[in-house]
Enzyme design. Structure first.
Site, PDB file in Angstrom:
ATOM      1  CG  HIS A 154      -5.382   7.992   3.512  1.00  0.00           C
ATOM      2  ND1 HIS A 154      -4.845   8.665   2.452  1.00  0.00           N
ATOM      3  CD2 HIS A 154      -5.510   6.712   3.107  1.00  0.00           C
ATOM      4  CE1 HIS A 154      -4.646   7.831   1.454  1.00  0.00           C
ATOM      5  NE2 HIS A 154      -5.043   6.630   1.816  1.00  0.00           N
ATOM      6  CB  SER A 185      -9.559   4.564   9.620  1.00  0.00           C
ATOM      7  OG  SER A 185      -8.456   5.281   9.127  1.00  0.00           O
ATOM      8  CG  ASP A 196      -1.969   0.946   1.322  1.00  0.00           C
ATOM      9  OD1 ASP A 196      -2.416   1.358   0.242  1.00  0.00           O
ATOM     10  OD2 ASP A 196      -2.421   1.280   2.441  1.00  0.00           O
ATOM     11  CG  HIS A 197      -0.378   4.814   0.238  1.00  0.00           C
ATOM     12  ND1 HIS A 197      -0.821   5.803  -0.611  1.00  0.00           N
ATOM     13  CD2 HIS A 197      -1.468   4.408   0.943  1.00  0.00           C
ATOM     14  CE1 HIS A 197      -2.119   5.991  -0.404  1.00  0.00           C
ATOM     15  NE2 HIS A 197      -2.531   5.144   0.507  1.00  0.00           N
ATOM     16  CG  ASN A 218      -7.159   0.852  -0.416  1.00  0.00           C
ATOM     17  OD1 ASN A 218      -7.458  -0.115  -1.096  1.00  0.00           O
ATOM     18  ND2 ASN A 218      -6.049   1.542  -0.588  1.00  0.00           N
ATOM     19  N   GLY A 248      -8.911   5.622   1.352  1.00  0.00           N
ATOM     20  CA  GLY A 248      -9.578   6.446   2.362  1.00  0.00           C
ATOM     21  C   GLY A 248     -11.059   6.154   2.470  1.00  0.00           C
TER      22      GLY A 248
HETATM   23  P1  13P Z   1      -8.911   4.714   5.655  1.00  0.00           P
HETATM   24  O1  13P Z   1      -8.013   5.545   6.509  1.00  0.00           O
HETATM   25  O2  13P Z   1     -10.135   5.458   5.275  1.00  0.00           O
HETATM   26  O3  13P Z   1      -9.212   3.401   6.247  1.00  0.00           O
HETATM   27  O4  13P Z   1      -8.116   4.438   4.277  1.00  0.00           O
HETATM   28  C1  13P Z   1      -7.166   3.415   4.184  1.00  0.00           C
HETATM   29  C2  13P Z   1      -6.361   3.471   2.942  1.00  0.00           C
HETATM   30  O5  13P Z   1      -6.670   4.146   1.982  1.00  0.00           O
HETATM   31  C3  13P Z   1      -5.162   2.629   2.898  1.00  0.00           C
HETATM   32  O6  13P Z   1      -4.432   2.846   1.735  1.00  0.00           O
HETATM   33  O1  G3H Z   2      -3.109   4.896   3.756  1.00  0.00           O
HETATM   34  C1  G3H Z   2      -2.437   4.558   4.712  1.00  0.00           C
HETATM   35  C2  G3H Z   2      -2.792   3.346   5.476  1.00  0.00           C
HETATM   36  O2  G3H Z   2      -3.890   3.582   6.311  1.00  0.00           O
HETATM   37  C3  G3H Z   2      -1.596   2.831   6.215  1.00  0.00           C
HETATM   38  O3  G3H Z   2      -1.257   3.612   7.305  1.00  0.00           O
HETATM   39  O4  G3H Z   2       1.178   4.115   7.128  1.00  0.00           O
HETATM   40  O5  G3H Z   2      -0.016   4.189   9.329  1.00  0.00           O
HETATM   41  O6  G3H Z   2       0.448   2.006   8.194  1.00  0.00           O
HETATM   42  P1  G3H Z   2       0.173   3.474   8.020  1.00  0.00           P
HETATM   43 ZN    ZN Z   3      -4.517   4.829   0.973  1.00  0.00          ZN
END
Ligand code: 13P
Ligand code: G3H
Ligand code: ZN
Length: 332
Positions: free
Chosen positions: A191, A280, A95-96, A277, A235
């Site tokens: 997010h 949270s 992720d990211h 995704n 998000g």
């Molecule tokens: P949330 O913070 O809304 O759960 O989004 C998570 C997310 O986009 C992880 O890449």
């Molecule tokens: O988009 C980000 C995800 O919620 C991951 O969050 O970098 O705190 O693990 P994190």
């Molecule tokens: Zn994200």
């Protein structure tokens, strides 16, 4: 670290999953995890609801869990699913990802899918970086998610104060130049648990904050320009009010927490959005239960007594989301 292919581990990439999700008008849930209890809840929740899923790891989560252990955790999850005689398949996804090197390292250590998030760079640099990752990933049959447009809030280590919606006129060029398999877009999600400021929201008859609606017009314009192409929504937590209430009535302080209403996510899941995704909401579910146990049983100090209920609640939340929000249940 020794190189390993995700195929040896028994994982799948996202290609087939997204094709079926597009045809069936549902979305694949992408749940973030950092520890064993989260992993157990995701696996058990998706096995019980017979939902394909994406197990998602941020660079912070990879550091937290240990990259070597992570590979074995994924192998353990595959074995657990097999032992349950379940047909459920899952992808292990970065992720990211923010650099080529990180994406390469994940591909080399058994990830079946990676995101390269170049959204905070210039358009040209985003194209260059994303293309570089796609070219490497292609040799290993690993799928790649790119991003256009910036979400408000914190994108892992990338801080984005203000959101910039995805420009529909860029998507065709981006997808064809980079060769990505899916595209994350910005249409008003963000997010974290504080997605909107109270002044951006209205209040319903009970005084509950109602956020501005997602920009479905932008999504529709994107769908017209790249028909049938898998779209990703980051998000996308709903910041479930029940959990916020439990947290706040057990000593927590989550002020003005507001997320994306579920009816909007249901609508998105029926569109070209193939991946949603959620991080949270899982954090809130666990924290709510842990705070409740600590508040109600202050003498408790066995981690199983608070992590157990937290895991159970997360599993319940996942089953409900798969069934009622994403429509991914019974699609394994
Ligand atoms: P949330 O913070 O809304 O759960 O989004 C998570 C997310 O986009 C992880 O890449
Ligand atoms: O988009 C980000 C995800 O919620 C991951 O969050 O970098 O705190 O693990 P994190
Ligand atoms: Zn994200």
């Amino acid at each position: 670290m020794e190189k390993v292919s995700y195929k040896e581990i028994g994982l799948v990439n996202t290609r087939e999953m997204f094709k079926k999700a597009m045809e069936g008008q549902y979305a694949i849930p992408a749940y973030n995890f950092n520890n064993m209890e989260q992993l157990q809840a995701i696996v058990m929740g998706c096995v019980e609801s017979r939902s394909p899923f994406i197990l998602q790891v941020s660079s912070g989560a990879r550091k937290y869990a240990n990259q070597t252990l992570l590979r074995f955790l994924a192998m353990g999850a595959v074995a657990m699913i097999k032992d349950a005689n379940s047909p459920v398949k899952f992808a292990l996804h970065l992720d990211h990802g923010d650099t080529f090197e990180l994406c390469k390292s994940c591909i080399d250590s058994g990830f079946s899918s990676v995101m390269i998030d170049g959204s905070h760079h210039s358009y040209e640099e985003n194209v260059r970086l994303t293309k570089q990752v796609v070219e490497y990933a292609r040799d290993y049959d690993v799928t790649v998610e790119g991003e256009l447009g910036v979400l408000a809030g914190i994108e892992d280590e990338v801080s984005a104060e203000k959101s910039t919606y995805t420009k529909p006129e860029e998507v065709e060029d981006f997808v064809s130049k980079t060769g990505v398999d899916s595209l994350a877009i910005s249409i008003g999600t963000s997010h974290g648990a504080m997605k909107f400021k109270p002044e951006q929201c209205t209040r319903d008859e009970r005084g509950v904050l109602v956020p501005p609606p997602l920009r479905f017009d932008i999504l529709e314009e994107i769908e017209k320009r790249i028909p049938g192409f898998p779209i990703v929504l980051h998000g996308a937590s709903s910041v479930i009010p029940e959990y916020v209430q439990i947290i706040n009535s057990n000593g927590g302080k989550l002020k003005d927490a507001v997320g994306i209403p579920e009816d909007q996510l249901r609508r998105a899941a029926r569109s070209a959005v193939c991946k949603v995704n959620i991080d949270s909401d899982g954090r809130l579910a666990m924290t709510a239960m842990i705070r409740k146990v600590f508040n109600e049983s202050p003498a408790e100090f066995d981690p199983r007594k608070y992590l157990g209920p937290a895991r159970e609640e997360l599993k319940k939340m996942i089953i409900r989301k798969n069934k009622e929000v994403l429509g991914s249940a019974d699609r394994a």
